[in-house]
Motif scaffolding. Structure first.
Motif, mmCIF file in Angstrom:
data_model
loop_
_atom_site.group_PDB
_atom_site.id
_atom_site.type_symbol
_atom_site.label_atom_id
_atom_site.label_comp_id
_atom_site.label_asym_id
_atom_site.label_seq_id
_atom_site.Cartn_x
_atom_site.Cartn_y
_atom_site.Cartn_z
ATOM 1 N N PHE A 59 23.702 16.145 33.135
ATOM 2 C CA PHE A 59 22.443 16.855 33.047
ATOM 3 C C PHE A 59 21.951 16.787 31.609
ATOM 4 O O PHE A 59 22.673 17.143 30.688
ATOM 5 C CB PHE A 59 22.628 18.307 33.495
ATOM 6 N N LEU A 60 20.742 16.296 31.433
ATOM 7 C CA LEU A 60 20.179 16.126 30.101
ATOM 8 C C LEU A 60 19.133 17.193 29.837
ATOM 9 O O LEU A 60 18.389 17.582 30.751
ATOM 10 C CB LEU A 60 19.536 14.749 29.953
ATOM 11 N N LYS A 61 19.083 17.646 28.593
ATOM 12 C CA LYS A 61 18.100 18.645 28.186
ATOM 13 C C LYS A 61 17.470 18.195 26.879
ATOM 14 O O LYS A 61 18.172 18.028 25.873
ATOM 15 C CB LYS A 61 18.777 20.005 28.009
ATOM 16 N N ALA A 62 16.163 17.968 26.917
ATOM 17 C CA ALA A 62 15.448 17.588 25.694
ATOM 18 C C ALA A 62 15.321 18.832 24.811
ATOM 19 O O ALA A 62 14.682 19.810 25.199
ATOM 20 C CB ALA A 62 14.077 17.036 26.038
ATOM 21 N N LEU A 63 15.949 18.789 23.651
ATOM 22 C CA LEU A 63 15.872 19.915 22.722
ATOM 23 C C LEU A 63 14.607 19.835 21.879
ATOM 24 O O LEU A 63 14.053 20.853 21.480
ATOM 25 C CB LEU A 63 17.115 19.958 21.843
ATOM 26 N N ASP A 64 14.205 18.616 21.582
ATOM 27 C CA ASP A 64 12.918 18.326 20.954
ATOM 28 C C ASP A 64 12.634 16.850 21.197
ATOM 29 O O ASP A 64 13.361 16.203 21.944
ATOM 30 C CB ASP A 64 12.868 18.731 19.474
ATOM 31 N N ALA A 65 11.615 16.309 20.566
ATOM 32 C CA ALA A 65 11.208 14.928 20.856
ATOM 33 C C ALA A 65 12.280 13.898 20.509
ATOM 34 O O ALA A 65 12.318 12.825 21.104
ATOM 35 C CB ALA A 65 9.919 14.600 20.111
ATOM 36 N N GLN A 66 13.163 14.207 19.570
ATOM 37 C CA GLN A 66 14.177 13.248 19.125
ATOM 38 C C GLN A 66 15.607 13.769 19.264
ATOM 39 O O GLN A 66 16.516 13.252 18.614
ATOM 40 C CB GLN A 66 13.919 12.876 17.656
ATOM 41 N N LYS A 67 15.815 14.777 20.090
ATOM 42 C CA LYS A 67 17.158 15.347 20.222
ATOM 43 C C LYS A 67 17.386 15.742 21.682
ATOM 44 O O LYS A 67 16.585 16.453 22.275
ATOM 45 C CB LYS A 67 17.303 16.576 19.325
ATOM 46 N N THR A 68 18.511 15.267 22.233
ATOM 47 C CA THR A 68 18.835 15.512 23.639
ATOM 48 C C THR A 68 20.265 16.007 23.759
ATOM 49 O O THR A 68 21.179 15.425 23.179
ATOM 50 C CB THR A 68 18.681 14.214 24.461
ATOM 51 N N GLN A 69 20.456 17.065 24.536
ATOM 52 C CA GLN A 69 21.792 17.552 24.822
ATOM 53 C C GLN A 69 22.204 17.026 26.195
ATOM 54 O O GLN A 69 21.440 17.103 27.160
ATOM 55 C CB GLN A 69 21.844 19.071 24.809
ATOM 56 N N VAL A 70 23.417 16.471 26.264
ATOM 57 C CA VAL A 70 23.952 15.939 27.507
ATOM 58 C C VAL A 70 25.120 16.822 27.933
ATOM 59 O O VAL A 70 26.056 17.034 27.166
ATOM 60 C CB VAL A 70 24.440 14.481 27.340
ATOM 61 N N TYR A 71 25.032 17.340 29.162
ATOM 62 C CA TYR A 71 26.109 18.109 29.763
ATOM 63 C C TYR A 71 26.778 17.237 30.813
ATOM 64 O O TYR A 71 26.092 16.616 31.627
ATOM 65 C CB TYR A 71 25.566 19.363 30.464
ATOM 66 N N ILE A 72 28.088 17.193 30.802
ATOM 67 C CA ILE A 72 28.848 16.491 31.827
ATOM 68 C C ILE A 72 29.699 17.544 32.517
ATOM 69 O O ILE A 72 30.407 18.302 31.864
ATOM 70 C CB ILE A 72 29.718 15.373 31.229
#
Length: 107
Positions: free
Chosen positions: A68-81
Motif C-alpha cells: 500500500f503506497l501513500k503519497a506524503l508529498d509530490a516527491q515522497k512516498t511511503q510504502v507499507y508491506i
C-alpha cells in the motif's frame, strides 16, 4: 471488491519505508520488482496505489502480501508491506525494499 479484499491485509502486521520519489514512479518500480521476483499479482490498482501479490518462494502459494503506497508529498512516498504471516512479512519486506531502492535509483 478491491476494498473488501484488501481490508484484512491493511489491518495485518506491516513494515514501511519512505522513498524520495513520486508515488507513480514508486508504484511502477514496485510492479517491476514483483515481476522480476516471479510472483503472481492478482490485484493491482494504480488509482488507490494498492497491490496484492502471492507465490513468494518458501511460502504457501496462496499467502498474500499487500503493498500500500501513500503519497506524503509530490516527491515522497511511503510504502507499507503487510501480511498475515509474520515470518513471510519479515523476509519479503526487506527483500522488496532493497530491490525497490535499487530499481528507483537506477532510473
Amino acid at each position: 471488491m478491491l476494498g473488501l479484499y484488501t481490508i484484512s491485509l491493511e489491518n495485518a502486521a506491516s513494515q514501511s519505508k519512505i522513498f524520495n520519489y513520486p508515488s507513480d514512479k514508486v508504484y511502477e518500480s514496485l510492479l517491476n520488482v514483483l515481476k522480476r521476483m516471479g510472483v503472481y499479482v492478482p490485484i493491482r490498482n494504480r488509482r488507490s496505489l494498492k497491490i496484492v501479490a502471492m507465490g513468494f518462494s518458501r511460502a504457501n502459494d496462496t499467502t498474500e502480501v499487500g503493498m500500500f503506497l501513500k503519497a506524503l508529498d509530490a516527491q515522497k512516498t511511503q510504502v507499507y508491506i503487510a501480511s498475515k504471516n509474520p515470518n513471510l512479512l519479515e523476509r519479503v519486506s526487506s527483500q522488496i525494499f532493497l530491490e525497490l531502492e535499487k530499481d528507483l535509483s537506477s532510473g
